[in-house]
Design an enzyme around this catalytic site. Structure first.
Site, short mmCIF file in Angstrom:
data_model
loop_
_atom_site.label_atom_id
_atom_site.label_comp_id
_atom_site.label_asym_id
_atom_site.label_seq_id
_atom_site.Cartn_x
_atom_site.Cartn_y
_atom_site.Cartn_z
N THR A 115 -55.81 2.44 -16.50
CA THR A 115 -55.77 1.22 -15.63
C THR A 115 -56.78 1.23 -14.37
O THR A 115 -57.82 1.07 -14.17
CB THR A 115 -54.44 0.73 -15.29
OG1 THR A 115 -53.54 1.98 -14.59
CG2 THR A 115 -53.69 0.23 -16.58
N THR A 129 -45.90 4.98 -13.55
CA THR A 129 -47.13 4.44 -13.96
C THR A 129 -48.09 5.58 -14.74
O THR A 129 -49.11 5.84 -14.66
CB THR A 129 -47.95 3.95 -13.05
OG1 THR A 129 -47.19 3.07 -12.35
CG2 THR A 129 -49.26 3.15 -13.60
N ASN A 150 -54.65 -1.11 -3.73
CA ASN A 150 -53.15 -1.95 -3.94
C ASN A 150 -52.97 -3.15 -3.34
O ASN A 150 -52.23 -4.05 -3.69
CB ASN A 150 -52.35 -0.84 -3.70
CG ASN A 150 -52.08 0.08 -4.67
OD1 ASN A 150 -51.63 -0.21 -5.88
ND2 ASN A 150 -52.65 1.56 -4.48
N THR A 154 -55.80 -9.35 -8.22
CA THR A 154 -56.97 -9.98 -8.13
C THR A 154 -58.26 -9.32 -8.49
O THR A 154 -59.33 -9.86 -8.48
CB THR A 154 -57.02 -10.75 -6.75
OG1 THR A 154 -56.96 -9.72 -5.80
CG2 THR A 154 -55.97 -11.69 -6.39
#
EC number: 2.3.1.35
Length: 412
Positions: free
Chosen positions: A162, A199, A407, A412
């Site tokens: 990610t 995560t 972060n 977006t």
């Protein structure tokens, strides 16, 4: 450390140059772009030629994501897996009944495509929380699995990322019963990594022939001293797990805790997990340094773990490290509020080779030498509490301006 004929357990284990999760016999992997993300690879798979003994450790977050529930259900059938499907971009967490249906559908479609029983397939997801998976795109991606151009371990390592800045893969080899055994691993993770695997996804493979219950016990124990000892920002996520698959293709005599070389296997598995954990910590969002906190002389190993994580989790410590400021007071403060009992008058602290605190009071040191040390890309903080034999090591990273930027705009 255990020795046999003058050779330590660790010395029997060799790091494989360029090794990865498919270094063990019988494993393959690949990745592709199915459209969850704009351009990056976002669907990866890991496959064993034969069913493999499997074990897993999962996040302790109460909002456990749908894929984790489905994967645990798969393993529970006969403690085996043969393949894992991973998507990035969307976590399929906090998605209710539909999210669970989608995770089951991922498993069903994947197992049908690669022609294995459904319970031998696992699924994992990582990315945004609270959004449903685009199942049409995932179905299209599944239909393309095992096309020649998609079978590449580096594509698997990339597809599971990610906000990571790089792929994370490793393998080691060693010999037991005259057979060469390999253990490989791949992982993703960069932010929200705190005590219990946040995560973070990690996939470990081995061609060792091993008892499934012994494998599970070893993984849980090793996770506590590797993946559960890393932190980036103190948050714990919803999707995280470590999965290990052992397909037995090395054809060694079955490993159990009673095997005379059991400790060699455990040390090798620990090496893979620890190196992956350190790479995750090093790749913290916006990080410029890997920070290692070594605590010795605690009342117990558990106390040392808590204290080392207290220091590595401190935002004030992390920002001081980022600024190359030898502010040892922040380290002492984090040790003190850990909640563990200690005698402040016995505490010694060093930054690498530079002692900064002795018996709880300042120790004269050269500020410029300390600054030069803290400018390195790996910083080791050592704390000796003088209270017992307990010890532990935790890993994390500095806290930078870039972390805030990443972060602040994650959605977006």
């Amino acid at each position: 450390m255990e020795q046999v004929n003058g050779v330590t357990t660790k010395e029997k284990i060799g790091l494989v140059t360029g090794g990865n999760v498919t270094t063990p016999k019988g494993f393959s992997a690949g990745g592709l772009h199915c459209g969850i993300r704009k351009q990056k690879l976002d669907l990866g798979w890991l496959y064993s030629d034969v069913p493999a003994h499997a074990a897993g450790v999962y996040t302790t977050n109460a909002f456990q994501a749908a894929p984790l529930k489905v994967t645990q259900e798969s393993i529970a059938v006969e403690q085996k897996l043969q393949a894992i499907l991973v998507n990035s971009g969307i976590a399929n967490a906090c998605t209710g009944e539909q999210g669970l249906k989608d995770a089951y559908e991922m498993r069903r479609s994947f197992s049908e495509k690669i022609q294995i029983p459904e319970h031998l397939a696992a699924v994992a997801s990582t990315g945004l929380i609270g959004e449903l998976l685009p199942m049409e795109k995932i179905q299209t991606g599944i239909s393309q699995i095992h096309e020649q151009e998609n079978n590449d371990t580096s594509r698997f390592e990339t597809a599971i990322l990610t906000t990571d800045t790089r792929e994370k893969g490793i393998a080691v080899q060693f010999e037991i019963d005259g057979k060469q055994i390999s253990i490989g691993g791949a992982a993703k993770g960069s932010g929200m990594i705190h005590p219990n695997m946040a995560t973070m996804l990690s996939f470990v493979t081995t061609d060792a022939n091993i008892d499934d219950q012994a494998l599970s016990r070893a993984l849980k124990s090793i996770t506590n001293t590797s993946f559960n000892m890393i932190t980036v920002d103190g948050d714990t996520s919803t999707n995280d797990m470590v999965l290990v698959m052992a397909n037995g293709k090395a054809e060694n005599a079955k490993l159990t805790e009673e095997h005379p070389e059991w400790n060699v296997f455990v040390e090798a598995l620990s090496t893979v997990c620890e190196l992956l954990a350190k790479e995750i910590a090093r790749d913290g969002e916006g990080a410029s340094k890997l920070v290692e906190v070594q605590v010795n002389g605690a009342n117990s190993d558990r106390a040392a773990q808590i204290i080392s994580k207290s220091v590595i989790s401190s935002n004030l410590v992390k920002t001081a490290i980022h600024g190359a400021d030898a502010n040892w007071g922040r380290i002492i403060t984090a040790i003190g509020y850990s909640g563990e009992q200690l005698d402040p008058d016995k505490v010694n602290v060093s930054l690498g080779p530079i002692k900064v605190v002795e018996n709880g009071i300042p120790y004269p040191f050269d500020e410029e030498k300390a600054k030069a040390y803290l400018l390195q890309d790996t910083v080791v903080i050592q704390a000796n509490l003088g209270d017992g034999s307990g010890k532990a090591t935790a890993w994390g990273c500095d806290l930078s301006y870039e972390y805030v930027r990443i972060n602040a705009s994650y959605r977006t």
